[in-house]
Design a protein around this motif. Structure first.
Motif, mmCIF file in Angstrom:
data_model
loop_
_atom_site.group_PDB
_atom_site.id
_atom_site.type_symbol
_atom_site.label_atom_id
_atom_site.label_comp_id
_atom_site.label_asym_id
_atom_site.label_seq_id
_atom_site.Cartn_x
_atom_site.Cartn_y
_atom_site.Cartn_z
ATOM 1 N N SER B 64 -8.707 -1.691 3.026
ATOM 2 C CA SER B 64 -9.668 -1.023 2.787
ATOM 3 C C SER B 64 -10.202 -0.959 4.404
ATOM 4 C CB SER B 64 -10.737 -1.629 1.768
ATOM 5 O OG SER B 64 -11.127 -3.040 2.347
ATOM 6 N N GLN B 65 -11.133 0.765 4.240
ATOM 7 C CA GLN B 65 -11.422 1.300 5.482
ATOM 8 C C GLN B 65 -12.329 0.502 5.980
ATOM 9 O OE1 GLN B 65 -15.311 2.834 5.441
ATOM 10 N NE2 GLN B 65 -14.529 2.538 7.694
ATOM 11 N N SER B 66 -13.045 -0.927 5.003
ATOM 12 C CA SER B 66 -14.456 -1.360 5.822
ATOM 13 C C SER B 66 -13.309 -2.904 6.507
ATOM 14 C CB SER B 66 -14.746 -1.735 4.725
ATOM 15 O OG SER B 66 -14.755 -2.697 3.561
ATOM 16 N N ARG B 67 -12.559 -3.026 5.907
ATOM 17 C CA ARG B 67 -11.751 -3.970 6.754
ATOM 18 C C ARG B 67 -10.927 -3.743 8.197
ATOM 19 N NH1 ARG B 67 -11.882 -9.072 6.523
ATOM 20 N NH2 ARG B 67 -12.976 -8.691 5.424
ATOM 21 N N VAL B 68 -10.772 -2.653 8.135
ATOM 22 C CA VAL B 68 -10.064 -1.489 9.376
ATOM 23 C C VAL B 68 -10.791 -1.422 10.316
ATOM 24 C CG1 VAL B 68 -8.550 0.017 10.258
ATOM 25 C CG2 VAL B 68 -7.485 -0.609 8.092
ATOM 26 N N ALA B 69 -12.009 -1.252 9.884
ATOM 27 C CA ALA B 69 -13.299 -0.875 10.593
ATOM 28 C C ALA B 69 -13.622 -2.847 11.146
ATOM 29 C CB ALA B 69 -14.746 -0.458 10.292
ATOM 30 N N LYS B 70 -13.510 -3.720 10.689
ATOM 31 C CA LYS B 70 -13.571 -5.254 10.622
ATOM 32 C C LYS B 70 -12.695 -5.446 12.062
ATOM 33 C CE LYS B 70 -16.594 -5.712 6.759
ATOM 34 N NZ LYS B 70 -17.137 -6.036 5.891
ATOM 35 N N MET B 71 -11.034 -5.376 11.097
ATOM 36 C CA MET B 71 -10.197 -5.489 12.370
ATOM 37 C C MET B 71 -10.482 -5.234 14.123
ATOM 38 S SD MET B 71 -7.053 -4.765 10.331
ATOM 39 C CE MET B 71 -6.954 -4.960 8.327
ATOM 40 N N GLU B 72 -10.613 -3.848 13.733
ATOM 41 C CA GLU B 72 -10.564 -3.651 15.238
ATOM 42 C C GLU B 72 -11.977 -3.580 16.393
ATOM 43 O OE1 GLU B 72 -8.834 1.000 14.321
ATOM 44 O OE2 GLU B 72 -11.061 0.702 14.931
ATOM 45 N N SER B 73 -13.537 -3.993 15.385
ATOM 46 C CA SER B 73 -13.818 -4.472 16.222
ATOM 47 C C SER B 73 -14.250 -5.804 16.297
ATOM 48 C CB SER B 73 -15.490 -4.401 15.503
ATOM 49 O OG SER B 73 -15.521 -4.964 14.587
ATOM 50 N N ALA B 74 -13.018 -6.880 15.825
ATOM 51 C CA ALA B 74 -12.693 -8.053 15.758
ATOM 52 C C ALA B 74 -13.294 -9.366 14.986
ATOM 53 C CB ALA B 74 -12.591 -8.458 17.533
ATOM 54 N N ASP B 75 -14.207 -8.731 13.895
ATOM 55 C CA ASP B 75 -14.974 -9.140 12.966
ATOM 56 C C ASP B 75 -14.556 -10.458 13.124
ATOM 57 O OD1 ASP B 75 -17.690 -8.388 10.685
ATOM 58 O OD2 ASP B 75 -16.724 -9.725 10.328
ATOM 59 N N SER B 76 -15.694 -11.792 13.119
ATOM 60 C CA SER B 76 -15.908 -12.913 13.438
ATOM 61 C C SER B 76 -15.055 -13.540 11.414
ATOM 62 C CB SER B 76 -16.883 -14.016 13.279
ATOM 63 O OG SER B 76 -18.037 -13.529 12.019
ATOM 64 N N SER B 77 -15.146 -12.269 10.711
ATOM 65 C CA SER B 77 -15.010 -12.491 9.529
ATOM 66 C C SER B 77 -13.343 -12.192 9.175
ATOM 67 C CB SER B 77 -15.293 -11.852 8.158
ATOM 68 O OG SER B 77 -14.791 -10.613 7.799
ATOM 69 N N VAL B 78 -12.590 -11.292 10.385
ATOM 70 C CA VAL B 78 -11.154 -11.578 10.104
ATOM 71 C C VAL B 78 -10.223 -11.819 11.129
ATOM 72 C CG1 VAL B 78 -9.902 -9.610 11.337
ATOM 73 C CG2 VAL B 78 -11.679 -8.971 10.124
ATOM 74 N N SER B 79 -9.028 -12.653 10.648
ATOM 75 C CA SER B 79 -8.495 -13.689 10.821
ATOM 76 C C SER B 79 -7.276 -12.901 11.939
ATOM 77 C CB SER B 79 -8.297 -14.065 10.239
ATOM 78 O OG SER B 79 -6.519 -13.402 9.328
ATOM 79 N N LEU B 80 -6.262 -14.214 13.326
ATOM 80 C CA LEU B 80 -5.326 -13.509 14.077
ATOM 81 C C LEU B 80 -4.442 -13.106 12.793
ATOM 82 C CD1 LEU B 80 -5.166 -15.635 16.800
ATOM 83 C CD2 LEU B 80 -4.999 -13.296 17.043
#
Lengths: 104, 104
Positions: B64-80
């Motif tokens: 989803s778009q929101s998760r891509v945004a979180k990936m790009e900002s390296a949000d803490s809820s995003v894993s390697l």
DNA sequence: CTATTGTATGTCGCATCTGACATATTGCCA
DNA sequence: TGGCAATATGTCAGATGCGACATACAATAG
């Protein structure tokens, strides 16, 4: 069957001999599996160079011997996160990790 | 406060201004955060070079778009895991990914 | 101003990953 | 052979990550 192929399928969480043996592994998925295998075996190298047992490494990581074994074999229950964190905690540098990944 | 420092703490899941602002971040944890930030911004580069929106990339990833945004900002809820899988699916090679990590 | 498009942020239920533990297997030495 | 240390495998309950959705914010055009 090729031994490496077996390792890779096993790492991907498939049973060797299952019907999906050669199915469903897109090139990106395959690369991802290779990547985990490379990092796992590199973790083993680092550990052995330090002359640690899996249990000793586990203690430093705040983890368990069984999980270290799974990391080293790139078990499907082990994430890239865990592998990279373990490598950094074991003393590897990001440069080392990057080199291993780039060499896949 | 330094802007980069803010980004890093935010990525680590800390509130800027909290009491643990400069506490509890071991060198390995810091490296891990830097690594995620580097991959996240590299994902953005790849996406922009392809002239995709976050929503378009998300569709290709089955996300989803929101998760891509979180990936790009390296949000803490995003894993390697997610970051690397996304990069590979977006067309980056393991060599590229390795280089980015080694350069952290 | 106000749409429209793109991006960011917060939350939720479900899925996957985690450390821990038990137990099996392997390798080595006496 | 037996015994011991190291490693591998299977399982579980709790923790963390996931896509999805709603909604807020930003930028640009009309």
């Amino acid at each position: 069957m090729d031994e490496n192929k077996q390792k890779r399928l096993k790492a991907a969480g498939w049973k060797v001999g299952s019907a999906s043996e050669f199915l469903g592994l897109t090139p990106e998925e395959a690369e991802y599996v290779e990547l985990k295998l490379a990092l796992g075996s590199y973790l083993r190298d680092v550990r052995l160079n330090r002359r640690w047992t899996q249990a000793q490494l586990a203690e430093r990581l705040g983890s368990s011997q069984s999980r270290v074994a799974k990391m080293e074999s790139a078990d499907s229950s082990v994430s890239l996160d865990l592998l990279v964190k373990a490598l950094l905690a074991a003393g590897a540098s990001t440069k080392d990790v990057g080199r291993v990944i780039a060499a896949v």
